[in-house]
Scaffold this motif. Structure first.
Motif, PDB file in Angstrom:
ATOM      1  N   ASP A 143       0.813  -1.228   0.000  1.00 34.87           N
ATOM      2  CA  ASP A 143       0.000   0.000   0.000  1.00 34.87           C
ATOM      3  C   ASP A 143       0.842   1.271   0.000  1.00 34.87           C
ATOM      4  OD1 ASP A 143      -2.174  -1.619   0.060  1.00 34.87           O
ATOM      5  OD2 ASP A 143      -2.995  -0.864   1.957  1.00 34.87           O
ATOM      6  N   VAL A 157      -2.420  -1.127  -6.648  1.00 34.93           N
ATOM      7  CA  VAL A 157      -3.262   0.007  -7.041  1.00 34.93           C
ATOM      8  C   VAL A 157      -3.277   1.033  -5.918  1.00 34.93           C
ATOM      9  CG1 VAL A 157      -5.631   0.736  -7.523  1.00 34.93           C
ATOM     10  CG2 VAL A 157      -4.691  -1.298  -8.643  1.00 34.93           C
ATOM     11  N   ALA A 158      -3.449   0.553  -4.681  1.00 30.58           N
ATOM     12  CA  ALA A 158      -3.520   1.458  -3.531  1.00 30.58           C
ATOM     13  C   ALA A 158      -2.242   2.260  -3.357  1.00 30.58           C
ATOM     14  CB  ALA A 158      -3.806   0.655  -2.268  1.00 30.58           C
ATOM     15  N   SER A 159      -1.129   1.669  -3.773  1.00 30.19           N
ATOM     16  CA  SER A 159       0.158   2.356  -3.590  1.00 30.19           C
ATOM     17  C   SER A 159       0.213   3.647  -4.388  1.00 30.19           C
ATOM     18  CB  SER A 159       1.305   1.446  -4.019  1.00 30.19           C
ATOM     19  OG  SER A 159       1.355   1.342  -5.429  1.00 30.19           O
ATOM     20  N   GLY A 160      -0.548   3.682  -5.484  1.00 30.18           N
ATOM     21  CA  GLY A 160      -0.566   4.883  -6.293  1.00 30.18           C
ATOM     22  C   GLY A 160       0.731   5.168  -6.996  1.00 30.18           C
ATOM     23  N   ALA A 165       3.283   6.013  -9.535  1.00 24.97           N
ATOM     24  CA  ALA A 165       3.047   6.818 -10.730  1.00 24.97           C
ATOM     25  C   ALA A 165       3.160   5.996 -12.001  1.00 24.97           C
ATOM     26  CB  ALA A 165       4.036   7.973 -10.768  1.00 24.97           C
ATOM     27  N   THR A 201      -6.752  -1.001 -13.784  1.00 20.38           N
ATOM     28  CA  THR A 201      -6.258   0.279 -13.273  1.00 20.38           C
ATOM     29  C   THR A 201      -4.748   0.390 -13.485  1.00 20.38           C
ATOM     30  OG1 THR A 201      -7.985   0.274 -11.591  1.00 20.38           O
ATOM     31  CG2 THR A 201      -6.106   1.747 -11.221  1.00 20.38           C
ATOM     32  N   ARG A 210      -2.368   2.961 -15.866  1.00 18.00           N
ATOM     33  CA  ARG A 210      -1.256   3.763 -15.367  1.00 18.00           C
ATOM     34  C   ARG A 210       0.065   3.433 -16.068  1.00 18.00           C
ATOM     35  NH1 ARG A 210      -2.262   3.056  -8.820  1.00 18.00           N
ATOM     36  NH2 ARG A 210      -4.262   4.173  -8.714  1.00 18.00           N
TER      37      ARG A 210
END
Lengths: 125, 392
Positions: free
Chosen positions: B320, B349-352, B354, B378, B382
């Motif tokens: 995360d 996904v939660a980690s975001g 980039a 998702t 990205r």
């Protein structure tokens, strides 16, 4: 003084014969074992490191004599002479050469090997 | 002066579980752990070996034992076993002989080719090894098969020799496990001979126990200063468990537990400072689950769990807060459950992390559910390239 020596694969048998001439006995035939080091170009080497006397470099470059213990002519003096001809001594680390037996002085063997441009051969996992 | 309790001499003194080597009353020695004699560990004819470079009479420059060591700087070609078993350690090659040094008495190894070799007798040794070095002292469970066994540098099949230090101050191996107090007393004995007691000052444990397949248990040692644990336990293939050591300062765990193929569990160590987990647990093929370690500083997980072929359970939320997205091959040839692969994908996904050229691979085990597939969508949006079991 500590000498750290890089022996390219092609010279390993010759170098082990030279080690027997300069060393103690038959056990010195195992001086250069695993080809565990590599240079930036991918050439592989067996390496050894040992403390030597101040006269070692002179002795190593003098005319080679079959040691008295070698009564069965185990040593190939021709091979030992080939290795001697390939010897390069340096008091400072120099890059290991794939056609030379490169011997460099330095108190820390691993640091000397690094300065000679050699890294561990790491089997990929 | 001997310390006595009534009429009985006290041979061991502890503060908690820590053995006390010396106790003073003013300037006088009230108690000395030196009174412990490791020879007592072999009194009932137990097999094993005990090497003690502080006894210079046990050291010879040549492997035949004809030329005694008499001064610092001389090579050591033979070190006699003081256990009474005659398991002497030798080195025939002159270039590979360790060097005797003093203050403290020890044999130094160059970590390139120096080692001695003992021929372990038929039946091997299954018991305890106490290893005392200039970097630290510890007791290990070991199973050493009959045949040649290296004293000093170990492993060495892949460049250099691996040893937790640069000098051997003492080593004792006994067939038959030592009790806790016997091991502690032996450690204290070697520390009394000049070994460093704790590994607490060591910052780089790189390759310390690489290829030590004889280790069946690993002790809780002080690793609190360690930043580099790369390759430290690589191919310790007989370890079935791993202790909860302090790895809180560790940044580099690359290749640390590669092919620890007997590990059936892994502890929740502190990996909060860890940035590099490249290939950390490759082929830990007996691991079935993995703990929720802190990956918040991590940037490289390439091939971290590849070929962990029994790994089925992987926790939720583990990535995360991860900082980077190098996951190529991380879960190739695993056996993850559907929930586990979903956990991983949702967490990424939660980690975001980039957008960019990110790779994620899974093979073996179960395909993700619709939950995981949504996460894949998702990630792909990205910029990730995602390959999973089932081919979604």
């Amino acid at each position: 003084m500590r000498l750290t020596i890089a022996c390219p694969a092609a010279l390993r048998d010759d170098a082990n014969n030279l080690a027997m001439v300069l060393g103690y006995g038959l056990g010195d035939a195992l001086t250069y074992g695993g080809l565990n080091w590599q240079d930036a170009d991918g050439n592989i080497y067996a390496c050894a490191s040992l403390p030597v006397s101040e006269t070692f470099t002179t002795t190593a470059q003098a005319t080679l004599q079959r040691p008295s213990w070698d009564t069965d002519s185990v040593i190939s003096m021709a091979a030992a002479n080939r290795a001697q001809a390939a010897l390069v001594f340096s008091l400072e680390p120099v890059l290991a050469m794939p056609d030379k037996l490169t011997a460099c002085a330095g108190d820390d063997a691993l640091a000397t090997l690094a300065a000679m441009g050699l890294t561990h051969v790491v089997v990929d996992v | 002066m001997a310390l006595k309790l009534g009429a009985n001499s006290i041979n061991k003194l502890y503060l908690g579980s820590t053995p006390i080597n010396k106790a003073y009353l003013g300037a006088g020695i009230l108690f000395s752990g030196d009174s412990f004699d490791p020879a007592s560990l072999f009194a009932a004819s137990q097999q094993g070996a005990w090497y003690n470079p502080s006894d210079i009479d046990t050291l010879f420059q040549d492997s035949a034992g004809t030329e005694p060591v008499t001064a610092a700087g001389q090579p050591v070609g033979l070190m006699l076993d003081k256990s009474g078993n005659g398991n002497n350690a030798r080195q025939a090659s002159g270039a590979a002989r360790p060097t005797y040094q003093v203050t403290p008495d020890r044999i130094t190894v160059d970590n390139v080719d120096d080692s001695l070799s003992v021929t372990v007798p038929t039946g091997g040794f299954t018991g305890t090894m106490v290893l005392a070095t200039d970097n630290g002292t510890a007791s290990y469970g070991v199973t050493i098969p009959a045949g040649d066994y290296d004293i000093g540098g170990r492993g060495g099949g892949r460049g250099g020799l691996y040893f937790p230090g640069n000098a051997l101050v003492g080593q004792l191996i006994r067939d038959g496990a030592l009790s806790d107090w016997e091991a502690a007393a032996t450690e204290a004995y070697f520390v009394g001979k000049g070994a460093t007691a704790s590994y607490g000052a060591v910052t780089s444990f790189m390759g310390f126990w690489w290829d030590w397949a004889e280790l069946t248990s690993f002790p809780i040692i002080d690793t609190s200063s360690g930043t580099d644990f790369s390759y430290a336990w690589r191919e310790c293939s007989s370890l079935t468990s791993f202790p909860l050591i302090d790895t809180s300062a560790g940044t580099n765990f690359s290749f640390a537990w590669v092919k620890c193929s007997s590990l059936t569990s892994f502890p929740l160590i502190d990996t909060s400072s860890g940035t590099n987990f490249d290939r950390a647990w490759v082929e830990c093929s007996s691991l079935t689950s993995f703990p929720l370690i802190d990956t918040s500083s991590g940037t490289n997980f390439s091939y971290a769990w590849v070929r962990c072929s029994s790994l089925t359970i992987f926790p939720a939320n583990i990535f995360d807060n991860v900082k980077g997205g190098e996951f190529e091959g991380a879960f190739t040839s695993t056996n993850l459950t559907q929930t586990s692969i979903d956990n991983i994908l949702v967490s990424l996904v939660a980690s975001g992390i980039a957008a960019g050229t990110r790779l994620f691979d899974q093979s073996g085990g179960s395909a993700p559910s619709v939950t995981g597939e949504s996460a894949i969508d998702t990630l792909r949006s990205r910029g990730w390239t995602v390959t999973v079991t089932g081919g979604y």
